[in-house]
Design an enzyme around this catalytic site. Sequence first.
Site, PDB file in Angstrom:
ATOM      1  CE  LYS A   1      12.092  -9.656  -9.154  1.00 36.14           C
ATOM      2  NZ  LYS A   1      11.138  -8.844  -9.606  1.00 36.14           N
TER       3      LYS A   1
ATOM      4  N   GLY B   1      -0.413  -3.265   1.435  1.00 36.35           N
ATOM      5  CA  GLY B   1       0.884  -2.846   1.062  1.00 36.35           C
ATOM      6  C   GLY B   1       0.987  -1.567   0.753  1.00 36.35           C
TER       7      GLY B   1
ATOM      8  CB  ALA C   1       3.254  -0.911  -6.006  1.00 43.63           C
ATOM      9  N   GLY C   2       1.961   0.364  -3.627  1.00 47.60           N
ATOM     10  CA  GLY C   2       0.623   0.527  -3.020  1.00 47.60           C
ATOM     11  C   GLY C   2       0.186   1.936  -2.518  1.00 47.60           C
TER      12      GLY C   2
ATOM     13  N   GLY D   1       3.900   0.505   0.151  1.00 42.93           N
ATOM     14  CA  GLY D   1       5.041   0.937  -0.362  1.00 42.93           C
ATOM     15  C   GLY D   1       5.271   1.601  -1.587  1.00 42.93           C
TER      16      GLY D   1
END
Length: 405
Positions: free
Chosen positions: A96, A208, A212-213, A210
């Site tokens: 990451k 959320g 994904a949400g 964005g």
Amino acid sequence: MSNPLQKAAEILKLKKEHLQILSVPQRVAQVNFPVKMDSGEVKIFSGYRVQHNNARGPYKGGIRYHQSCDLEEVSDLAFWMSMKCAVVNIPYGGGKGGVVVNPKELSAKELQRLTRAYTRAIADVIGPFKDVPAPDVYTGPREMAWIFDEYSKIVGKKTPAVVTGKPLAIGGSLGRDIATALGGVYVLEQIIKNLKWRDKKLSVAIQGFGNAGSNAAKLLAERGFIIIAVADSKSAIIADDPEAGLNIKALLKFKQKTGSVVNFPATKEISQKELVLAPADILIPAALGGLITPDDAKEIKAKMVLELANGPLKEGAEEILIKRDVLVVPDILANAGGVTVSYFEWLQNVTKKKWSEQRVFEELKKTMDKAAKEVWQISRKHKTDIRTAAYVSAVGRIAKAIRIK
Ligand code: GLU
């Protein structure tokens, strides 16, 4: 480092050296690099690339841009990537990256210079068969295109497989944009099948809005789930009529036009806490990590928490949820659809063959269904929660691949 790792190690009777290996990252690159701002001033930024484990394949994982990003957070995220790739059985390890920056305060040109400078700073440690970055919080196809271009200049050869989540036109994959959400939906459908919950329309609250949400909201609404409440980073709303829920298509347009979900017709503004405690069957955290506290966990009304975000539960919250019989579907399974389609993109790049959208979705479904079934069976067999079961699956696979010379 991690409770579920320890629990999985006990169940697997893992060798001590394997536990020790998995408890620390193999390599940590911390970089400081200058970026020329539009004003002409030069600022020094800090970033990281943490490579947790590559026993199963090249390190894989996103890069996030956030002002509160630090080494501890990036290290946790790298560890989770090793687990995630192993749960869905794709041939990658975990890594990451992160840059300490508030991307909202930078112009597009400054962000481009920052992304290129960060790429130069980590160029030695990444590569298509070494470590393959991807998008994460506040990075997307645009940033991946810059990384691809900068890296290709450094090595003197067009190298699309050095990064995934690229725009379609330059080697991205069809379906990568909705992959995290779609993978989560496939996992959710599998789990619901096991729970035999299909008797009524299930309601959902999403934290959320964005990538994904918002995609999860859309995909779930299309499948007949009722989305009763959503929150973006600034505000949250709940439908006046919980039976009808929110019209997600209209809400997406509204958010695009106004920049916010607030004041959407037939809704009431609520606090972020009220969103988490909304009377929905399923709560989907899809924002930053650590937002759901043990206090929230005591009052959550949902019967299931599907972690589309990485690490959404603060320490102590999960124990309380489990005691209260709330099923937690862990991040390393629930949001693994993103990295799975990243793998498909990488495969398309190295084999120079394009996949149709249908193929991407079919392969994604196969991968997620299989992982969800395996994890469910492990949880029944060992009478554990789903997270521990996912770690048993992942750690078992990684341990088999570790070779100590
Ligand atoms: N950042 C995403 C994750 O946390 C995607 C990683 C990838 O595609 O490599 O899973």
